[in-house]
Design a protein around this motif. Structure first.
Motif, PDB file in Angstrom:
ATOM      1  N   ASP A 320       0.744  -1.160  -0.044  1.00  0.00           N
ATOM      2  CA  ASP A 320      -0.068  -0.049   0.187  1.00  0.00           C
ATOM      3  C   ASP A 320       0.847   1.271  -0.009  1.00  0.00           C
ATOM      4  O   ASP A 320       2.134   1.325   0.017  1.00  0.00           O
ATOM      5  N   SER A 321       0.143   2.393   0.125  1.00  0.00           N
ATOM      6  CA  SER A 321       1.062   3.819  -0.142  1.00  0.00           C
ATOM      7  C   SER A 321       1.941   3.796   1.129  1.00  0.00           C
ATOM      8  O   SER A 321       2.715   4.719   0.958  1.00  0.00           O
ATOM      9  N   HIS A 322       1.492   3.343   2.231  1.00  0.00           N
ATOM     10  CA  HIS A 322       2.117   3.617   3.446  1.00  0.00           C
ATOM     11  C   HIS A 322       3.186   2.605   3.297  1.00  0.00           C
ATOM     12  O   HIS A 322       4.510   3.267   3.660  1.00  0.00           O
ATOM     13  N   ALA A 323       3.180   1.570   2.843  1.00  0.00           N
ATOM     14  CA  ALA A 323       4.582   1.009   2.635  1.00  0.00           C
ATOM     15  C   ALA A 323       5.598   1.421   1.597  1.00  0.00           C
ATOM     16  O   ALA A 323       6.698   1.494   1.802  1.00  0.00           O
ATOM     17  N   MET A 324       4.817   1.935   0.443  1.00  0.00           N
ATOM     18  CA  MET A 324       5.785   2.740  -0.708  1.00  0.00           C
ATOM     19  C   MET A 324       6.616   4.037   0.056  1.00  0.00           C
ATOM     20  O   MET A 324       7.701   4.131  -0.046  1.00  0.00           O
ATOM     21  N   ASP A 325       5.782   4.899   0.851  1.00  0.00           N
ATOM     22  CA  ASP A 325       6.382   6.011   1.543  1.00  0.00           C
ATOM     23  C   ASP A 325       7.510   5.533   2.538  1.00  0.00           C
ATOM     24  O   ASP A 325       8.430   6.360   2.393  1.00  0.00           O
ATOM     25  N   LEU A 326       7.506   4.274   3.117  1.00  0.00           N
ATOM     26  CA  LEU A 326       8.559   3.980   4.046  1.00  0.00           C
ATOM     27  C   LEU A 326       9.719   3.589   3.168  1.00  0.00           C
ATOM     28  O   LEU A 326      10.796   3.918   3.366  1.00  0.00           O
ATOM     29  N   VAL A 327       9.664   2.781   2.168  1.00  0.00           N
ATOM     30  CA  VAL A 327      10.559   2.477   1.224  1.00  0.00           C
ATOM     31  C   VAL A 327      11.352   3.817   0.669  1.00  0.00           C
ATOM     32  O   VAL A 327      12.580   3.693   0.853  1.00  0.00           O
ATOM     33  N   LEU A 328      10.609   4.662   0.198  1.00  0.00           N
ATOM     34  CA  LEU A 328      11.055   5.840  -0.279  1.00  0.00           C
ATOM     35  C   LEU A 328      11.872   6.542   0.566  1.00  0.00           C
ATOM     36  O   LEU A 328      12.826   7.471   0.098  1.00  0.00           O
ATOM     37  N   ASN A 329      11.281   6.705   1.808  1.00  0.00           N
ATOM     38  CA  ASN A 329      11.910   7.665   2.760  1.00  0.00           C
ATOM     39  C   ASN A 329      13.030   6.969   3.476  1.00  0.00           C
ATOM     40  O   ASN A 329      13.851   7.842   4.038  1.00  0.00           O
ATOM     41  N   HIS A 330      13.255   5.728   3.638  1.00  0.00           N
ATOM     42  CA  HIS A 330      14.254   5.221   4.492  1.00  0.00           C
ATOM     43  C   HIS A 330      15.067   4.264   3.845  1.00  0.00           C
ATOM     44  O   HIS A 330      16.251   3.631   4.273  1.00  0.00           O
ATOM     45  N   LEU A 331      15.078   4.056   2.363  1.00  0.00           N
ATOM     46  CA  LEU A 331      15.956   3.098   1.538  1.00  0.00           C
ATOM     47  C   LEU A 331      16.922   4.036   0.633  1.00  0.00           C
ATOM     48  O   LEU A 331      16.136   4.593  -0.106  1.00  0.00           O
ATOM     49  N   GLU A 332      18.250   4.113   0.576  1.00  0.00           N
ATOM     50  CA  GLU A 332      18.945   4.941  -0.222  1.00  0.00           C
ATOM     51  C   GLU A 332      18.644   4.281  -1.720  1.00  0.00           C
ATOM     52  O   GLU A 332      18.966   3.221  -1.965  1.00  0.00           O
ATOM     53  N   GLY A 333      18.748   5.297  -2.507  1.00  0.00           N
ATOM     54  CA  GLY A 333      18.670   4.929  -4.030  1.00  0.00           C
ATOM     55  C   GLY A 333      17.538   4.387  -4.478  1.00  0.00           C
ATOM     56  O   GLY A 333      17.260   3.983  -5.581  1.00  0.00           O
ATOM     57  N   VAL A 334      16.230   4.220  -3.710  1.00  0.00           N
ATOM     58  CA  VAL A 334      15.053   3.685  -4.258  1.00  0.00           C
ATOM     59  C   VAL A 334      14.299   4.785  -4.797  1.00  0.00           C
ATOM     60  O   VAL A 334      14.089   5.761  -4.122  1.00  0.00           O
ATOM     61  N   ARG A 335      13.517   4.615  -5.794  1.00  0.00           N
ATOM     62  CA  ARG A 335      12.917   5.696  -6.496  1.00  0.00           C
ATOM     63  C   ARG A 335      11.553   4.938  -6.833  1.00  0.00           C
ATOM     64  O   ARG A 335      11.479   3.798  -7.297  1.00  0.00           O
ATOM     65  N   ASN A 336      10.576   5.763  -7.177  1.00  0.00           N
ATOM     66  CA  ASN A 336       9.173   5.399  -7.559  1.00  0.00           C
ATOM     67  C   ASN A 336       9.310   5.065  -8.912  1.00  0.00           C
ATOM     68  O   ASN A 336       9.583   6.082  -9.718  1.00  0.00           O
TER      69      ASN A 336
END
Length: 533
Positions: A320-336
């Motif tokens: 969900d969008s909450h999971a995506m936000d966490l990944v984008l905010n806490h993992l380096e180099g990850v982009r949507n």
């Protein structure tokens, strides 16, 4: 499967970096562990847990013995000095799970090199009533692979040989300590694939995978280990070796006892060897990363994928969008990979087949139809290895992002697909602004990973989660453990998924195979049903 190695290597390195960080006094997990009373030689009768289930009191079984110098002498005679470990630093690592949630107080780590040594260890421990905990890669999430008190740790990581591989049938026979990623690499070189794929593949071992009936990312294509494991060898509590290491696809001679050990979490015996059916590697792999605006569209897309993609569908993951936000905010180099617009749900669909042009054409037609019908609001098809790796990095990076965000309560549930996300929404309503409720998982097989990310571990938050999550799951005839097992965390919650008569029969089997209760005590089954004289 070459195109996924980059993703898995990056994920593994990042997770190792995170897990290997030293705990500090500012870490709430450190403060919890530091506050636990060690007692006399780890024999404190009470141990309080604040992470998994509501804080419960676990009493050390008074019938268990404690280690003495004679025990150490015996083990050194069997294993040799270097395989009888008392070093505090090595014990510290073996005593704590990789999430740093469960900590035991074992004073001894044994490293057997073969089945005979495991047999001698268990025979001796059973005669002395020394409790033991089997351990592999120690990547579990429910406290099943670490001691609760002072149990002797038996780690089978040194038993890591590939015994045989039949290129005609695709049947692999290996020892329990083989690391999953090493088996995947070996099979890849032989032109085959492992029917099991996990984010923890760089550390987890096949014996532990089998003992917990691990699921993972390929379940929708290849199914459960109950179907892929053809045979195994296990050592019982009294040291008897059960040779069930068959390599036949068909064998209807009597009870198929290997299934008792698949998913029993080391509570019935220690798995020492495994034979497993592996499918041939197919050349065509395609991955799409998609966005949907509501959960109903995700359901409909899954139904359409099963019909339109059929035999080539190999993964159907959601976040969900909450999971995506966490990944984008806490993992380096990850982009949507999609547009900057925020979407409510994201899906990763993978197909695997033998005809590149046919498979891609089939997937593109499916995506076009889904876009025209309004099921998909945006999407992209991976054009190369790097892009495919970046898609998988998002999905597999969710657990790591949750760890980086802070304290988290994790629940692994099987539910009817149409009901899965209703639980996430209800938990958000219950918890309000006090926590971030995240939903993701294996939509293709109805497995929800419900995670509650909070600023701190808090009894008030936990009381809002449990037992509500278990009651809700039971009401909808789901399972409180889809693929992580029960371990210590959910042993007393088993009645939410299994009838009393069923659990009673499980306890009877446990007492038959392990009458002294030395194998992985306090785990899997309710302690109220396991009384030992």
């Amino acid at each position: 499967m070459d195109k996924y190695k980059v993703t898995h290597r990056l994920l593994r390195q990042s997770i190792k970096s995170l897990v290997n960080r030293q705990l500090t006094s500012n870490n709430p997990i450190y403060r919890f562990i530091s506050a636990l009373p060690l007692g006399n030689g780890g024999r404190n009768p009470q141990l309080y847990r604040s992470f998994g289930s509501l804080a419960t009191k676990v009493e050390r079984n008074p019938s268990f013995s404690s280690l003495n110098s004679d025990d150490l002498s015996y083990f050194k005679g069997v294993l040799g000095e270097k395989n009888v470990v008392q070093d505090e630093d090595r014990l510290e690592t073996a005593n704590i799970d990789w999430m740093h949630k469960y900590k035991g107080f074992s004073k001894l780590l044994l490293l057997p090199r073969n089945t005979e040594e495991v047999s001698k260890i268990l025979e001796y421990c059973n005669s002395r009533r020394l409790a033991v905990v089997p351990q592999g890669g120690n990547t579990g999430l429910v406290g099943g692979s670490v001691p609760v008190f002072d149990e002797v740790i038996i780690n089978v990581g040194s038993m890591n040989k590939i015994i045989a591989f039949d290129k005609v049938s695709g049947i692999l026979v290996c020892e329990a300590g083989c690391i999953l990623e090493n088996l995947i690499s070996y099979l890849d070189n032989q032109g085959f694939v492992m029917p099991l794929d996990l984010g923890a593949k760089g550390s987890c071992q096949i014996g532990g995978n089998v003992s917990t009936n691990a699921g993972g990312l390929r379940f929708v294509r290849y199914g459960s280990l109950h179907g892929n494991v053809l045979g195994l060898e296990a050592v019982l509590a009294n040291g008897d070796v059960l040779d069930m290491l068959g390599t036949l696809r068909k064998d209807n001679t009597g009870y198929d006892l290997k299934h008792l050990f698949i998913g029993s979490e080391g509570s019935l015996g220690i798995v020492t060897k495994v034979s497993i059916l592996t499918p041939p590697k197919l050349s065509s792999v395609n991955i799409a990363f998609l966005a949907c605006e509501d959960y109903l569209s995700c359901q409909k897309l899954l139904s359409e994928a099963k019909r339109k993609l059929g035999e080539i569908l190999s993964a159907f993951e959601f976040l969900d969008s909450h999971a995506m936000d966490l990944v984008l905010n806490h993992l380096e180099g990850v982009r949507n990979p999609l547009s900057s617009a925020v979407h409510n749900f994201y899906l990763l669909i993978e197909t695997t087949g033998s005809d590149e042009s046919y498979d891609k054409e089939k997937l593109e037609a499916f995506l076009l139809h889904s876009m025209e019908s309004g099921l998909i609001s945006d999407g992209v098809l991976a054009q190369d290895i790097n892009q495919a790796s970046s898609f998988w990095r998002i999905r597999e990076g969710v657990p790591e992002a949750l760890m980086r965000a802070g304290p988290v309560y994790k629940y692994d549930l099987s539910l009817p697909v149409e009901k899965m996300y209703s639980l996430v929404e209800e938990m958000r309503a219950r918890l309000g602004q006090s926590a971030n409720v995240v939903g993701y998982g294996h939509l293709g097989d109805g497995n929800l990973h419900l995670n509650v990310s909070a600023p701190r571990y808090d009894d008030t938050i936990l009381a809002q989660i449990e037992p509500y999550v278990y009651e809700w799951t039971s009401k909808h005839r789901g399972s409180i453990s889809a693929e992580h097992g029960l371990g210590l965390m959910k042993a007393n919650e088993i009645f939410y998924s299994k009838s009393h008569g069923t659990v009673q029969l499980m306890a009877s089997i446990k007492k038959l195979l392990d009458p002294n209760g030395i194998l992985n005590p306090y785990k899997v089954l309710p302690r109220s049903l396991l009384s030992y004289s």
